[in-house]
Structures are given as structure tokens and as C-alpha cells.
Design a protein around this motif. Structure first.
Motif, short mmCIF file in Angstrom:
data_model
loop_
_atom_site.label_atom_id
_atom_site.label_comp_id
_atom_site.label_asym_id
_atom_site.label_seq_id
_atom_site.Cartn_x
_atom_site.Cartn_y
_atom_site.Cartn_z
N ALA A 190 -19.16 14.66 -58.38
CA ALA A 190 -19.09 14.99 -56.96
C ALA A 190 -20.47 15.10 -56.32
O ALA A 190 -20.58 15.23 -55.11
N THR A 191 -21.52 15.03 -57.14
CA THR A 191 -22.88 15.10 -56.62
C THR A 191 -23.37 13.70 -56.29
O THR A 191 -23.41 12.84 -57.18
N GLY B 166 -22.56 32.77 -63.38
CA GLY B 166 -23.39 33.90 -62.98
C GLY B 166 -24.33 33.52 -61.85
O GLY B 166 -24.55 32.34 -61.56
N ARG B 167 -24.92 34.53 -61.25
CA ARG B 167 -25.82 34.30 -60.13
C ARG B 167 -27.07 33.53 -60.55
O ARG B 167 -27.59 32.70 -59.79
N ARG B 168 -27.58 33.78 -61.76
CA ARG B 168 -28.80 33.09 -62.18
C ARG B 168 -28.57 31.58 -62.26
O ARG B 168 -29.41 30.78 -61.81
N LEU B 169 -27.44 31.15 -62.83
CA LEU B 169 -27.14 29.72 -62.91
C LEU B 169 -26.95 29.13 -61.51
O LEU B 169 -27.44 28.04 -61.21
N PHE B 170 -26.29 29.87 -60.63
CA PHE B 170 -26.12 29.43 -59.25
C PHE B 170 -27.48 29.22 -58.58
O PHE B 170 -27.70 28.20 -57.92
N TRP C 247 -25.89 23.85 -56.60
CA TRP C 247 -25.49 22.45 -56.82
C TRP C 247 -25.47 21.66 -55.51
O TRP C 247 -24.66 20.74 -55.34
N GLY C 248 -26.34 22.03 -54.59
CA GLY C 248 -26.40 21.31 -53.34
C GLY C 248 -25.19 21.51 -52.44
O GLY C 248 -24.98 20.75 -51.49
N GLY C 249 -24.38 22.52 -52.73
CA GLY C 249 -23.22 22.81 -51.89
C GLY C 249 -21.89 22.49 -52.51
O GLY C 249 -20.84 22.93 -52.01
N ARG C 250 -21.87 21.75 -53.60
CA ARG C 250 -20.61 21.41 -54.28
C ARG C 250 -20.90 21.15 -55.74
O ARG C 250 -21.81 20.38 -56.08
N SER D 89 -15.89 25.74 -51.61
CA SER D 89 -16.75 25.43 -52.75
C SER D 89 -17.10 26.66 -53.59
O SER D 89 -17.08 26.60 -54.81
N PHE D 90 -17.43 27.78 -52.92
CA PHE D 90 -17.92 28.95 -53.64
C PHE D 90 -17.26 30.23 -53.15
O PHE D 90 -17.04 30.41 -51.95
N VAL D 91 -16.94 31.08 -54.12
CA VAL D 91 -16.44 32.42 -53.83
C VAL D 91 -17.38 33.39 -54.56
O VAL D 91 -17.60 33.26 -55.77
#
Length: 200
Positions: free
Chosen positions: A41-42, A70-74, A80-83, A107-109
Motif C-alpha cells: 500500500a506504500t 508500539g509508539r516507538r515503531l510508529f 508509514w507515511g499515513g498508511r 488508518s490509525f487508532v
């Protein structure tokens, strides 16, 4: 019941990153060492793997309905550029919603009240598909909460010598796994799956 799994690419000596949170040029070579293309999807990100790994990735994408990270990976991936490349909703476990992001979108919660709440939210989003849990810290929390059903490893023939294990500081070890329930040999990687053995 929705299955909760975790997966990671791992070195032969058991690390998902080197000591400086790097080493991915060695761990992720298998994503680009084959002839079969798997789009994501990227935009501009197409994986090129062996046929066996491509089939493995397609099956993983088809059965995954939501992710928990987790927040660190995010933050490391800049959201991930929004998706996410898997094109599924991502539940982010964090202490606070990052600036510039909605608490909840397609995309994100962002969940601020713990891992159990994050898994519950992901189950609601996944429907009848499974949940993937990414990142060693989050995987450890889900395992310790007794919520993890399967562990998937993409085992790469490289020795990092030192680094970050998938389940660092696991407080309930030893945990026994059953299997492997799946073994897929790709080019430069072996895809393995194990069930978490329930006790008590």
C-alpha cells in the motif's frame, strides 16, 4: 475467536535488530532478493522475493485484519507515511496521541489505556481476521498478558553478534511453543510459525 499473532525477521543468533536498533540491511535482504513482485500500500514500495516467500506474504496479508504496534515503531516509520504497507488499520499503543494525528481514523487508532484495551480495539477492527502484533516491546506485553496465540519468525542466516531480542525482559519465561506449525523455505529466509502453549 480472533487469533493474535506476532512476527519478526530474526537473525540466526536471535536478534530482531542490532544493539543500535539497526542491522536491517542484513535482516531484510530477503525482501529484495527474488523475482516475484508483491506490491504494498506504500507508493513505490514493491517487494521482490522468491516465489515461496511471495506466497507466504500474500497469505499473511489475506488473513490479517488489523495490527497493534508500539509508539516507538510508529515514530521510527513516521507513521508509514499515513498508511501501513499492509493496508490494514493500525492500533498504536501510546501514552499520548502524537501531535497532528487524529485519535482515530481509518488508518490509525491511538490507544492510551494499555495493551488489553489495544487488543480489544484491534479485534473489533479485524472482524473475522487475525491481529498482528509488531515490535518486541509490544509483543512481550501481549505475551505476558496471556493474549498471544502464535509466534511467526522469518529466520535469516546472519549473525548480528549482539542486539535486541524479540521478547526482551519476558517476566513469565520459560514459555513453551508448539510446532513448528508452518515451515516455508524462501531465498535467504525460512518462515516459521509456532503456537503458544496454554498452561493452567
Amino acid at each position: 475467536m480472533t487469533k493474535v499473532t506476532t512476527g519478526a525477521t530474526m537473525s540466526l543468533d536471535g536478534y530482531i535488530a542490532d544493539a543500535s536498533h539497526g542491522g536491517f540491511e542484513h535482516l531484510f535482504q530477503w525482501y529484495a532478493n527474488g523475482d516475484v513482485e508483491t506490491p504494498t500500500a506504500t507508493p513505490g514500495m514493491t517487494l521482490r522475493t522468491s516465489a515461496a516467500s511471495a506466497a507466504h506474504l500474500r497469505a499473511l496479508n489475506e488473513r490479517t485484519g488489523a495490527l497493534v504496534v508500539g509508539r516507538r515503531l510508529f515514530d521510527m516509520t513516521n507513521g508509514w507515511g499515513g498508511r501501513h504497507p499492509m493496508d490494514v488499520p493500525v492500533v498504536v499503543v501510546t501514552h499520548r496521541v502524537p501531535e497532528g494525528w487524529d485519535r482515530e481514523s481509518d488508518s490509525f487508532v491511538f490507544v492510551t489505556d494499555g495493551i488489553e484495551s489495544a487488543i480489544d480495539r484491534a479485534k473489533a477492527l479485524a472482524g473475522d481476521k487475525q491481529i498482528g502484533v509488531n515490535g518486541g516491546t509490544i509483543a512481550t506485553q501481549v505475551m505476558q498478558a496471556g493474549l498471544l496465540d502464535e509466534v511467526h519468525i522469518d529466520l535469516v542466516p546472519v549473525l548480528l553478534g549482539d542486539g535486541i531480542p524479540l521478547f526482551a525482559d519476558l517476566k513469565i519465561a520459560p514459555v513453551q511453543l508448539e510446532g513448528p506449525t508452518e515451515v516455508v523455505q524462501g531465498n535467504g529466509v525460512t518462515h516459521l510459525a509456532y503456537r503458544v502453549r496454554r498452561t493452567g
